[in-house]
Design a protein around this motif. Structure first.
Motif, PDB file in Angstrom:
ATOM      1  N   ALA A 102       0.842  -1.158  -0.052  1.00  0.00           N
ATOM      2  CA  ALA A 102      -0.027   0.212   0.069  1.00  0.00           C
ATOM      3  C   ALA A 102       0.878   1.385  -0.091  1.00  0.00           C
ATOM      4  O   ALA A 102       2.189   1.070   0.591  1.00  0.00           O
ATOM      5  CB  ALA A 102      -0.711  -0.202   1.278  1.00  0.00           C
ATOM      6  N   ASN A 107      -3.103   7.355   0.139  1.00  0.00           N
ATOM      7  CA  ASN A 107      -4.320   7.291  -0.406  1.00  0.00           C
ATOM      8  C   ASN A 107      -5.282   7.862   0.276  1.00  0.00           C
ATOM      9  O   ASN A 107      -5.725   7.141   1.462  1.00  0.00           O
ATOM     10  CB  ASN A 107      -4.448   5.425  -0.711  1.00  0.00           C
ATOM     11  N   GLU A 158       4.134  -0.782  -5.387  1.00  0.00           N
ATOM     12  CA  GLU A 158       3.351   0.155  -4.594  1.00  0.00           C
ATOM     13  C   GLU A 158       2.138   0.222  -5.456  1.00  0.00           C
ATOM     14  O   GLU A 158       2.211   0.839  -6.464  1.00  0.00           O
ATOM     15  CB  GLU A 158       4.202   1.390  -4.410  1.00  0.00           C
ATOM     16  N   VAL A 159       1.022   0.583  -4.509  1.00  0.00           N
ATOM     17  CA  VAL A 159      -0.213   0.733  -5.248  1.00  0.00           C
ATOM     18  C   VAL A 159      -0.620   2.060  -5.502  1.00  0.00           C
ATOM     19  O   VAL A 159      -0.173   3.077  -4.765  1.00  0.00           O
ATOM     20  CB  VAL A 159      -1.412   0.105  -4.234  1.00  0.00           C
ATOM     21  N   PHE A 189      -6.342  -0.086  -4.196  1.00  0.00           N
ATOM     22  CA  PHE A 189      -5.825  -0.585  -2.847  1.00  0.00           C
ATOM     23  C   PHE A 189      -6.827  -1.604  -2.387  1.00  0.00           C
ATOM     24  O   PHE A 189      -6.458  -2.761  -1.812  1.00  0.00           O
ATOM     25  CB  PHE A 189      -5.862   0.478  -1.840  1.00  0.00           C
ATOM     26  N   ASN A 200      -6.562  -4.941  -4.046  1.00  0.00           N
ATOM     27  CA  ASN A 200      -5.277  -5.523  -3.488  1.00  0.00           C
ATOM     28  C   ASN A 200      -5.672  -6.229  -2.149  1.00  0.00           C
ATOM     29  O   ASN A 200      -5.341  -7.460  -1.968  1.00  0.00           O
ATOM     30  CB  ASN A 200      -4.528  -4.457  -3.315  1.00  0.00           C
ATOM     31  N   ARG A 201      -6.531  -5.629  -1.312  1.00  0.00           N
ATOM     32  CA  ARG A 201      -6.690  -6.334  -0.032  1.00  0.00           C
ATOM     33  C   ARG A 201      -7.827  -7.461  -0.278  1.00  0.00           C
ATOM     34  O   ARG A 201      -7.626  -8.388   0.487  1.00  0.00           O
ATOM     35  CB  ARG A 201      -7.602  -5.265   0.764  1.00  0.00           C
ATOM     36  N   THR A 234      -3.479   8.975  -8.337  1.00  0.00           N
ATOM     37  CA  THR A 234      -4.268   8.404  -7.259  1.00  0.00           C
ATOM     38  C   THR A 234      -5.537   9.251  -6.862  1.00  0.00           C
ATOM     39  O   THR A 234      -6.654   8.775  -6.894  1.00  0.00           O
ATOM     40  CB  THR A 234      -3.446   7.919  -5.714  1.00  0.00           C
TER      41      THR A 234
END
Length: 217
Positions: free
Chosen positions: A57, A61, A97-98, A102, A105-106, A138
């Protein structure tokens, strides 16, 4: 087309002799090479697979997803699969790195059924941008979805200002109005936020706009 099918069949035969990690490594390589000769050189044209534990992460964000939406995202990925890759930046040490995604990704990490289905990998597209540009990217993704936190947005505006972005650049690159930028700068504290020469111009424009709005009432 016959020749292409022969090549694909040969690749299939070669892959059968390899383990999972080797297969994915070669398929990623083929994807990247095909993108190099493709007339459509958009990031989405080169989706590759990386190990989930290599995707980290970022610290900036401002996007949040409430529990019901998070559950819906899980259900969507469970039933429809990953229809959108995670946008990442390669840190150069084998980790990523996102930039956007995110929560996708989780889902791939925290839900065992999804993680097992993907063999511990995540679909990503890689962009190569400096930190301030990644922050802008982002924010654009989040604002396009209509989800961002004011406090975090004010911190980002301050960070971009410290990186040398002018008020006009912030407005243009992350889709803000001038008065919104100034309001967020005020939240962070005037000394740091208004440290460059753009201050006077921005403030005058902001005041003119406020006076104009007051005159309409």
């Amino acid at each position: 087309m016959k020749r292409i099918n022969e090549i694909l069949n040969q690749i299939k035969i070669e892959l059968e002799e390899l383990d999972l990690e080797q297969k994915i490594e070669i398929l990623n390589y083929i994807t990247i090479k095909l993108n190099e000769i493709s007339p459509q050189k958009e990031p989405v044209n080169a989706v590759i697979w990386v190990k989930a534990d290599k995707v980290k992460a970022n610290e900036y964000n401002p996007n949040e997803v409430a529990p019901p939406e998070m559950k819906l995202l899980y259900t969507s990925i469970k039933l429809d699969g990953y229809t959108q890759p995670i946008v990442v930046y390669h840190l150069g040490n084998g980790e990523y790195e996102v930039v956007d995604g995110f929560h996708r990704n989780r889902i791939g990490k925290e839900y065992k059924d999804i993680n097992q289905r993907l063999n511990g990998y995540l679909p990503v597209v890689v962009i190569d941008k400096a930190l301030d540009e990644r922050m802008g990217s982002t924010v654009r993704h989040n604002r396009a979805r209509g989800s961002h936190r004011i406090r975090s947005m004010s911190d980002i505006v301050l960070d971009l200002t410290r990186s040398g972005w002018t008020d006009d650049e912030i407005c243009q690159k992350i889709g803000m109005e001038l008065d919104e930028v100034i309001r967020l700068k005020q939240i962070t504290g005037l000394k740091d936020a208004f440290q460059n020469h753009v201050f006077s111009k921005s403030w005058e424009e902001f005041e003119d706009r406020l006076k104009s709005n007051e005159g309409i009432k």
